[in-house]
Write an enzyme that holds these catalytic residues in place. Structure first.
Site, short mmCIF file in Angstrom:
data_model
loop_
_atom_site.label_atom_id
_atom_site.label_comp_id
_atom_site.label_asym_id
_atom_site.label_seq_id
_atom_site.Cartn_x
_atom_site.Cartn_y
_atom_site.Cartn_z
CB SER A 122 -0.86 0.04 1.27
OG SER A 122 -1.71 -1.06 1.35
CG HIS A 143 -1.84 -0.63 -4.39
ND1 HIS A 143 -2.19 0.65 -4.07
CD2 HIS A 143 -2.21 -1.38 -3.34
CE1 HIS A 143 -2.74 0.68 -2.88
NE2 HIS A 143 -2.76 -0.54 -2.41
CD GLU A 155 -2.44 3.73 -6.49
OE1 GLU A 155 -2.56 4.96 -6.43
OE2 GLU A 155 -2.03 3.06 -5.52
CG ASN A 194 -3.32 3.63 0.20
OD1 ASN A 194 -4.53 3.65 0.43
ND2 ASN A 194 -2.66 2.52 -0.07
N1 CAA Z 1 -15.75 -10.01 -1.95
C1 CAA Z 1 -16.42 -10.15 -3.11
N2 CAA Z 1 -17.49 -9.42 -3.46
C2 CAA Z 1 -17.94 -8.53 -2.55
C3 CAA Z 1 -17.32 -8.34 -1.32
C4 CAA Z 1 -16.18 -9.12 -1.03
N3 CAA Z 1 -15.50 -9.00 0.12
N4 CAA Z 1 -17.98 -7.38 -0.65
C5 CAA Z 1 -19.00 -6.98 -1.45
N5 CAA Z 1 -18.97 -7.68 -2.59
C6 CAA Z 1 -19.89 -7.48 -3.74
C7 CAA Z 1 -21.28 -7.97 -3.47
O1 CAA Z 1 -21.42 -9.31 -3.84
C8 CAA Z 1 -22.12 -7.07 -4.32
O2 CAA Z 1 -22.11 -7.53 -5.65
P1 CAA Z 1 -23.37 -7.24 -6.67
O3 CAA Z 1 -23.24 -5.78 -7.01
O4 CAA Z 1 -23.11 -8.14 -7.81
O5 CAA Z 1 -24.59 -7.55 -5.87
C9 CAA Z 1 -21.35 -5.74 -4.30
O6 CAA Z 1 -20.01 -6.07 -3.95
C10 CAA Z 1 -21.95 -4.79 -3.29
O7 CAA Z 1 -21.96 -5.48 -2.04
P2 CAA Z 1 -23.07 -5.36 -0.90
O8 CAA Z 1 -24.39 -4.98 -1.52
O9 CAA Z 1 -23.03 -6.57 -0.03
O10 CAA Z 1 -22.52 -4.24 0.03
P3 CAA Z 1 -22.25 -2.75 -0.29
O11 CAA Z 1 -23.09 -2.22 -1.38
O12 CAA Z 1 -22.26 -2.13 1.03
O13 CAA Z 1 -20.73 -2.77 -0.85
C11 CAA Z 1 -18.40 -2.60 -0.63
C12 CAA Z 1 -19.67 -3.26 -0.11
C13 CAA Z 1 -18.12 -3.09 -2.06
C14 CAA Z 1 -17.27 -3.04 0.29
C15 CAA Z 1 -18.61 -1.04 -0.63
O14 CAA Z 1 -19.06 -0.63 0.65
C16 CAA Z 1 -17.36 -0.28 -0.98
O15 CAA Z 1 -16.98 -0.18 -2.15
N6 CAA Z 1 -16.70 0.31 0.05
C17 CAA Z 1 -15.50 1.13 -0.14
C18 CAA Z 1 -14.32 0.22 -0.33
C19 CAA Z 1 -13.05 1.03 -0.51
O16 CAA Z 1 -12.98 2.24 -0.42
N7 CAA Z 1 -11.96 0.25 -0.75
C20 CAA Z 1 -10.65 0.82 -0.88
C21 CAA Z 1 -9.89 0.60 0.41
S1 CAA Z 1 -8.28 1.26 0.34
C22 CAA Z 1 -7.39 0.10 -0.45
O17 CAA Z 1 -7.86 -0.94 -0.82
C23 CAA Z 1 -5.95 0.41 -0.68
C24 CAA Z 1 -5.00 0.13 0.41
O18 CAA Z 1 -3.81 -0.04 0.06
C25 CAA Z 1 -5.35 0.09 1.85
P1 NAD Z 2 -3.78 -9.68 5.92
O1 NAD Z 2 -3.31 -9.46 7.30
O2 NAD Z 2 -5.22 -9.96 5.65
O3 NAD Z 2 -2.97 -10.91 5.27
C1 NAD Z 2 -1.59 -11.03 5.25
C2 NAD Z 2 -1.26 -12.52 5.05
O4 NAD Z 2 0.13 -12.66 4.79
C3 NAD Z 2 -1.59 -13.38 6.29
O5 NAD Z 2 -2.37 -14.49 5.90
C4 NAD Z 2 -0.20 -13.82 6.78
O6 NAD Z 2 -0.19 -15.10 7.39
C5 NAD Z 2 0.59 -13.81 5.47
N1 NAD Z 2 2.04 -13.73 5.63
C6 NAD Z 2 2.75 -12.97 6.50
N2 NAD Z 2 4.08 -13.17 6.31
C7 NAD Z 2 4.19 -14.06 5.28
C8 NAD Z 2 5.29 -14.66 4.60
N3 NAD Z 2 6.55 -14.38 4.95
N4 NAD Z 2 5.03 -15.52 3.58
C9 NAD Z 2 3.76 -15.82 3.22
N5 NAD Z 2 2.68 -15.27 3.84
C10 NAD Z 2 2.89 -14.41 4.84
O7 NAD Z 2 -3.28 -8.45 5.08
P2 NAD Z 2 -3.93 -7.79 3.77
O8 NAD Z 2 -4.96 -6.82 4.18
O9 NAD Z 2 -4.26 -8.87 2.81
O10 NAD Z 2 -2.70 -6.93 3.22
C11 NAD Z 2 -1.65 -7.53 2.51
C12 NAD Z 2 -0.87 -6.49 1.75
O11 NAD Z 2 -1.76 -5.83 0.83
C13 NAD Z 2 -0.23 -5.39 2.60
O12 NAD Z 2 0.97 -4.99 2.00
C14 NAD Z 2 -1.27 -4.27 2.52
O13 NAD Z 2 -0.70 -3.00 2.75
C15 NAD Z 2 -1.73 -4.42 1.09
N6 NAD Z 2 -3.07 -3.90 0.82
C16 NAD Z 2 -4.04 -4.03 1.75
C17 NAD Z 2 -5.31 -3.54 1.47
C18 NAD Z 2 -6.41 -3.67 2.45
O14 NAD Z 2 -7.45 -3.02 2.28
N7 NAD Z 2 -6.29 -4.47 3.49
C19 NAD Z 2 -5.58 -2.94 0.23
C20 NAD Z 2 -4.55 -2.86 -0.73
C21 NAD Z 2 -3.29 -3.31 -0.41
#
Ligand code: CAA
Ligand code: NAD
Length: 287
Positions: A122, A143, A155, A194
């Site tokens: 991330s 990403h 990304e 992010n």
């Molecule tokens: N796996 C697979 N499919 C999923 C799912 C999951 N975990 N969660 C939801 N879905 C699907 C559902 O099956 C549904 O599909 P249909 O449109 O075909 O019916 C659709 O997504 C919508 O789901 P729900 O109606 O159950 O729920 P919702 O409308 O509340 O949506 C959500 C759930 C998709 C999670 C929505 O709330 C959402 O998009 N939230 C924002 C997510 C977001 O911002 N993600 C980015 C996080 S940051 C990141 O990822 C980067 C990082 O590095 C940290």
């Molecule tokens: P998570 O905690 O759900 O899963 C991480 C997994 O990696 C665990 O099952 C753990 O047992 C495994 N693991 C740890 N060390 C390991 C190793 N040496 N070899 C093999 N497996 C190992 O974490 P996550 O949310 O899936 O995030 C994973 C990566 O993706 C991170 O770099 C995170 O920043 C990135 N990411 C996360 C999100 C998010 O929304 N959670 C979105 C985009 C990117």
């Protein structure tokens, strides 16, 4: 001659790794998914099964496609079993030291000199991971966004040393094969999304920390007032508070900007293993 990618490896069967394995298998690719323990690998398999079942229920795929996708995914606890992969995507915890170690090991294991080693990090600069390998021109950030089967974006983050051919192959994989949309970002902590999203999530945590508003009111404000699909505290719980904290730390280390500094409440919740949805409790409780 560089061939089209058919054999994919995914390291880490957590929420992101299992999602990446699922979308790759649904696209017809052969997938090997690794984690550190049988329990973690099995948890990944069951997450994939649930998500595929949901896709069947929503009539996105048929039962035969679900079964075929599942059969294309093999799980293992041995990194060596990735040796014949053409693309490996690392998706383990957001920890630079551990990721660097895995990239160094992976570099030794992979047979194909053209294979691409990618990270789903991330926020960690890709050049730091590439430096652990002898093939920095074939290391790139790919990403994905959570939940992987739902969100369209990928990304692409080439480092200063990534070749154009690697970036092009990664783009072909993400768009041509998986049907995602891509944006390219420079190799700076947090990339594009992010770097914008996480300061917003941290601001929401500071609001709750300061007693300015409840988590529910902050979330309702953004859902009902700005049409976000979910509020920032529920989203932080979904991403994982350990991941949010690690991403904030990487960006703070890079930019020294206070808007990236993790608030003490976030640090304490991580210390207390209140990690959000994955641990059963964060800003909300999960059954
Ligand atoms: N796996 C697979 N499919 C999923 C799912 C999951 N975990 N969660 C939801 N879905 C699907 C559902 O099956 C549904 O599909 P249909 O449109 O075909 O019916 C659709 O997504 C919508 O789901 P729900 O109606 O159950 O729920 P919702 O409308 O509340 O949506 C959500 C759930 C998709 C999670 C929505 O709330 C959402 O998009 N939230 C924002 C997510 C977001 O911002 N993600 C980015 C996080 S940051 C990141 O990822 C980067 C990082 O590095 C940290
Ligand atoms: P998570 O905690 O759900 O899963 C991480 C997994 O990696 C665990 O099952 C753990 O047992 C495994 N693991 C740890 N060390 C390991 C190793 N040496 N070899 C093999 N497996 C190992 O974490 P996550 O949310 O899936 O995030 C994973 C990566 O993706 C991170 O770099 C995170 O920043 C990135 N990411 C996360 C999100 C998010 O929304 N959670 C979105 C985009 C990117």
């Amino acid at each position: 001659m560089v061939t089209e990618i058919q054999r994919v490896g995914v390291i880490g069967a957590g929420q992101m790794g299992s999602g990446i394995a699922e979308v790759s298998a649904r696209a017809g690719l052969d997938v090997v998914l690794t984690d550190v323990s049988d329990e973690a690998a099995e948890a990944g398999r069951s997450r994939i099964r649930k998500s595929l079942d949901r896709a069947v229920q929503n009539q996105k795929i048929g039962e035969a496609d679900r079964d075929a996708a599942q059969e294309r995914i093999r799980t293992t606890t041995s990194l060596n079993e990735l040796h014949d992969r053409e693309l490996v995507i690392e998706a383990i915890a957001e920890n630079e030291e551990v990721k660097t170690k895995v990239f160094a090991e992976l570099d030794q294991v992979i047979d194909d000199p053209e294979a691409i080693l990618a990270s789903n990090t991330s926020s960690i600069p890709i050049a730091k991971l590439a430096a652990a390998t002898k093939r920095p021109d074939r290391v790139i950030g790919i990403h994905f966004f959570n939940p992987v089967p739902v969100l369209k974006l990928v990304e692409l983050i080439p480092s200063l040393l990534t070749s154009e051919q690697t970036t092009q192959r990664a783009a072909d994989f993400a768009t041509g094969r998986l049907g995602k949309e891509t944006v390219r970002a420079q190799d700076r902590a947090g990339f594009v999304v992010n770097a914008l999203l996480v300061p917003y999530l941290l601001s929401a945590i500071r609001m709750v920390e300061g007693g300015f508003a409840t988590a529910e009111d902050v979330d309702n404000g953004m859902v009902l007032g700005c049409a976000h699909p979910m509020g920032p505290l529920r989203l932080s719980d979904m991403v994982g508070l350990d991941t949010i904290k690690a991403v904030a730390d990487s960006m703070y280390a890079e930019y020294k900007d206070p808007s990236y500094a993790a608030p003490p409440l976030l640090q304490r919740m991580v210390d207390a293993k209140l990690l959000g949805k994955k641990s059963g409790k964060g800003f909300y409780e999960y059954g």
